[in-house]
Design a protein around this motif. Structure first.
Motif, PDB file in Angstrom:
ATOM      1  N   VAL A   1       2.551  -4.968   9.765  1.00 40.32           N
ATOM      2  CA  VAL A   1       3.343  -4.077  10.460  1.00 40.32           C
ATOM      3  C   VAL A   1       2.945  -2.835  10.736  1.00 40.32           C
ATOM      4  CG1 VAL A   1       5.931  -2.973  10.324  1.00 40.32           C
ATOM      5  CG2 VAL A   1       5.474  -5.429   9.215  1.00 40.32           C
ATOM      6  N   THR A   2       2.913  -2.155  12.016  1.00 35.01           N
ATOM      7  CA  THR A   2       2.525  -1.035  12.581  1.00 35.01           C
ATOM      8  C   THR A   2       3.492  -0.010  12.444  1.00 35.01           C
ATOM      9  OG1 THR A   2       0.660  -2.109  13.297  1.00 35.01           O
ATOM     10  CG2 THR A   2       0.916   0.283  13.835  1.00 35.01           C
ATOM     11  N   SER A   3       3.690   1.052  12.087  1.00 35.75           N
ATOM     12  CA  SER A   3       4.802   1.975  12.079  1.00 35.75           C
ATOM     13  C   SER A   3       4.510   2.736  13.351  1.00 35.75           C
ATOM     14  CB  SER A   3       5.104   2.863  10.927  1.00 35.75           C
ATOM     15  OG  SER A   3       5.643   2.104  10.166  1.00 35.75           O
TER      16      SER A   3
ATOM     17  N   VAL B   1       2.555   5.076   6.215  1.00 37.44           N
ATOM     18  CA  VAL B   1       1.289   4.227   6.305  1.00 37.44           C
ATOM     19  C   VAL B   1       1.299   3.547   7.844  1.00 37.44           C
ATOM     20  CG1 VAL B   1       0.421   2.108   5.480  1.00 37.44           C
ATOM     21  CG2 VAL B   1       1.133   3.516   3.631  1.00 37.44           C
ATOM     22  N   HIS B   2       0.553   3.944   8.547  1.00 33.90           N
ATOM     23  CA  HIS B   2       0.516   3.500   9.881  1.00 33.90           C
ATOM     24  C   HIS B   2       0.567   2.071  10.122  1.00 33.90           C
ATOM     25  CE1 HIS B   2      -1.783   3.561  13.989  1.00 33.90           C
ATOM     26  NE2 HIS B   2      -0.575   3.312  14.489  1.00 33.90           N
TER      27      HIS B   2
ATOM     28  N   PHE C   1       0.541  -1.124  -0.071  1.00 38.38           N
ATOM     29  CA  PHE C   1      -0.110   0.134   0.068  1.00 38.38           C
ATOM     30  C   PHE C   1       0.684   1.309   0.011  1.00 38.38           C
ATOM     31  CE2 PHE C   1      -2.936  -3.295   1.025  1.00 38.38           C
ATOM     32  CZ  PHE C   1      -4.103  -3.170   0.083  1.00 38.38           C
ATOM     33  N   ALA C   2       2.072   1.176   0.931  1.00 35.39           N
ATOM     34  CA  ALA C   2       2.879   2.271   0.635  1.00 35.39           C
ATOM     35  C   ALA C   2       3.403   2.606  -0.635  1.00 35.39           C
ATOM     36  CB  ALA C   2       4.038   2.072   1.463  1.00 35.39           C
TER      37      ALA C   2
ATOM     38  N   MET D   1       1.865  13.139   7.002  1.00 29.67           N
ATOM     39  CA  MET D   1       0.503  12.540   6.752  1.00 29.67           C
ATOM     40  C   MET D   1       0.426  11.065   6.965  1.00 29.67           C
ATOM     41  SD  MET D   1      -0.450  14.409   3.319  1.00 29.67           S
ATOM     42  CE  MET D   1       0.612  15.987   2.488  1.00 29.67           C
ATOM     43  N   VAL D   2      -0.453  10.646   7.175  1.00 29.94           N
ATOM     44  CA  VAL D   2      -0.438   9.015   7.794  1.00 29.94           C
ATOM     45  C   VAL D   2      -1.709   8.458   7.384  1.00 29.94           C
ATOM     46  CG1 VAL D   2      -0.524   7.816   9.834  1.00 29.94           C
ATOM     47  CG2 VAL D   2       0.677   9.659   9.932  1.00 29.94           C
TER      48      VAL D   2
END
Ligand SMILES: Cc1ncc(COP(=O)(O)O)c(C=O)c1O
Length: 394
Positions: A149-151, A141-142, A92-93, A170-171
């Motif tokens: 994976v969650t940043s 991308v959170h 998605f990123a 921006m997230v």
């Protein structure tokens, strides 16, 4: 396909199971979107969304999928040729990056191995090196839905603050909003992108932007062409509960109900429930002897778990088997990890027994598809669920 009795298990990481309350709310007749009843509904929703994003600033709602909300974030704040910083954390990123390039932005796209999130130290390094402040925005991308994976946004914010760089942040919270703790205002995010079909438990069709004052200021001089996505037209109409064009009225009925449900449970309980189901899932995966794609436990996603296939085995056979035999859809591997992983969605309107059913389907599916694994994943998950307190509702 053979007739399947009972309810389909939609265990992809969004769209998620539509709760009956939301489905019933959407089944009411469409009303005049320029009339007083509609204005009351949309004002309630626009206020409620602020609480979901944890902000006091405006949230705009588009009749669009999440991709539209990505575009709105870019075209409202940036100008052609602007430099931005993005991270290749997954599929998605990469799609968001492709969009930014197509819109004429100059993107520094930092590669990763798709097994970890955005490293705050790299953000700090890149911004510190940008002495004349060419970078206009940092995009994260959170929760990478393709990798689980969650940043860590607060650490990224702190890294940005240390550099005193004025770039926007921006997230994308498309698969974390209303599932994983997220605080637009406290974490100093300028534009948060969301959508309807994941934690908000609605069908696809609504794209969301939460907007900071700094982003609103940036929008005054942003030159990328926009019309449908123009925040200003939306914000002007929203003040009195209307939209600049025909809104997705019935999805908004559903959204009002979904916000009420989230608030009845309590957002903190919603997050705790997702954490608990994610932990139970990981215990099952480890007991099966399989590997979780996310390599940093501090970045484990609470809305989905991506599981690596053993060497030499493709995920497709497993996914076909569970769909055919148990009427359950699991997430496929996307982009670079196609065939190499499968994804278990455990977000949205979900409970212990739904998770138990999901894991049972996977365990039987692994066996039927001839994939080498150890039995006992369900038992490990159930043991955890029995012992770990359910968050108290109220
Ligand atoms: C993290 C993330 N960003 C963006 C998107 C794109 O959203 P949509 O498919 O609704 O356009 C998705 C879709 O799953 C997603 O998971």
């Amino acid at each position: 396909m053979n007739y399947q009795s009972g309810r389909h298990f939609l265990q992809i990481p969004g769209p998620t199971n539509g709760p009956d309350r939301v489905l019933r709310a959407m089944s009411k007749p469409t009303i005049d979107h320029r009339g007083p009843e509609f204005a009351g509904i949309s004002l309630e929703i626009l206020e409620g969304l602020k609480r979901v994003f944890q902000t006091t600033g405006p949230v705009v709602v588009y009749p669009s999928s999440g991709t539209g909300a990505w575009e709105a974030a870019l075209v409202n704040t940036l100008s052609p040729g602007d430099k931005i910083l993005m991270f290749e954390t997954g599929h998605f990123a990469t799609l968001w990056y492709n969009m930014a390039v197509a819109l004429g932005l100059d993107v520094d796209f930092v590669p990763t191995n798709w097994r970890h999130g955005v490293k705050p130290e790299i953000v700090e390094e890149k911004l510190s090196a940008d002495k004349d402040h060419q970078i206009k925005s940092v995009m994260v991308v959170h929760n990478e839905t393709s990798t689980g994976v969650t940043s860590r946004i607060p650490l990224i914010r702190e890294a940005m603050d240390r550099t005193r760089h004025p770039a926007l942040l921006m997230v994308d919270t498309i698969s974390s909003l209303a599932s994983i703790d997220y605080r637009h205002e406290e974490w100093g995010v300028d534009v948060t992108v969301g959508c309807s079909q994941k934690g908000l438990m609605l069908p696809p069709g609504l794209g969301l932007n939460a907007i900071s004052q700094k982003a609103l200021n940036a929008s005054k001089s942003a030159k990328l062409p926009k019309s449908f996505w123009d925040w200003q037209a939306m914000l002007n109409a929203n003040k009195v509960g209307f939209f600049p064009y025909t809104p997705a009225t019935n999805l908004l009925y559903g959204l009002r109900e979904a916000i009420r449900m989230l608030e009845e449970e309590g957002l903190a309980n919603v997050f705790a429930r997702h954490n608990r189901h994610a932990e139970a899932t990981r215990r099952a995966v480890r007991a099966w002897g399989l590997e979780i794609l996310c390599e940093n436990p501090q970045e484990y996603s609470s809305s989905l778990t991506a599981v690596m296939m053993p060497q030499g085995f493709e995920a497709d056979a497993l996914l076909d088997t569970v769909l055919d035999r148990f009427d359950m859809s699991l997430g496929i591997g996307l982009g670079k990890v196609k065939g190499k992983i499968f994804r278990i969605g455990h977000l949205g309107d979900f409970n212990d027994l739904m998770l138990a059913g999901t894991l049972a389907g996977i365990e039987m599916g692994l066996s039927l598809a001839g994939i080498p694994f150890k039995k006992g994943g369900i038992a490990a998950a159930l043991e955890y669920l029995e012992g770990a307190q359910r968050p108290s509702v109220g």
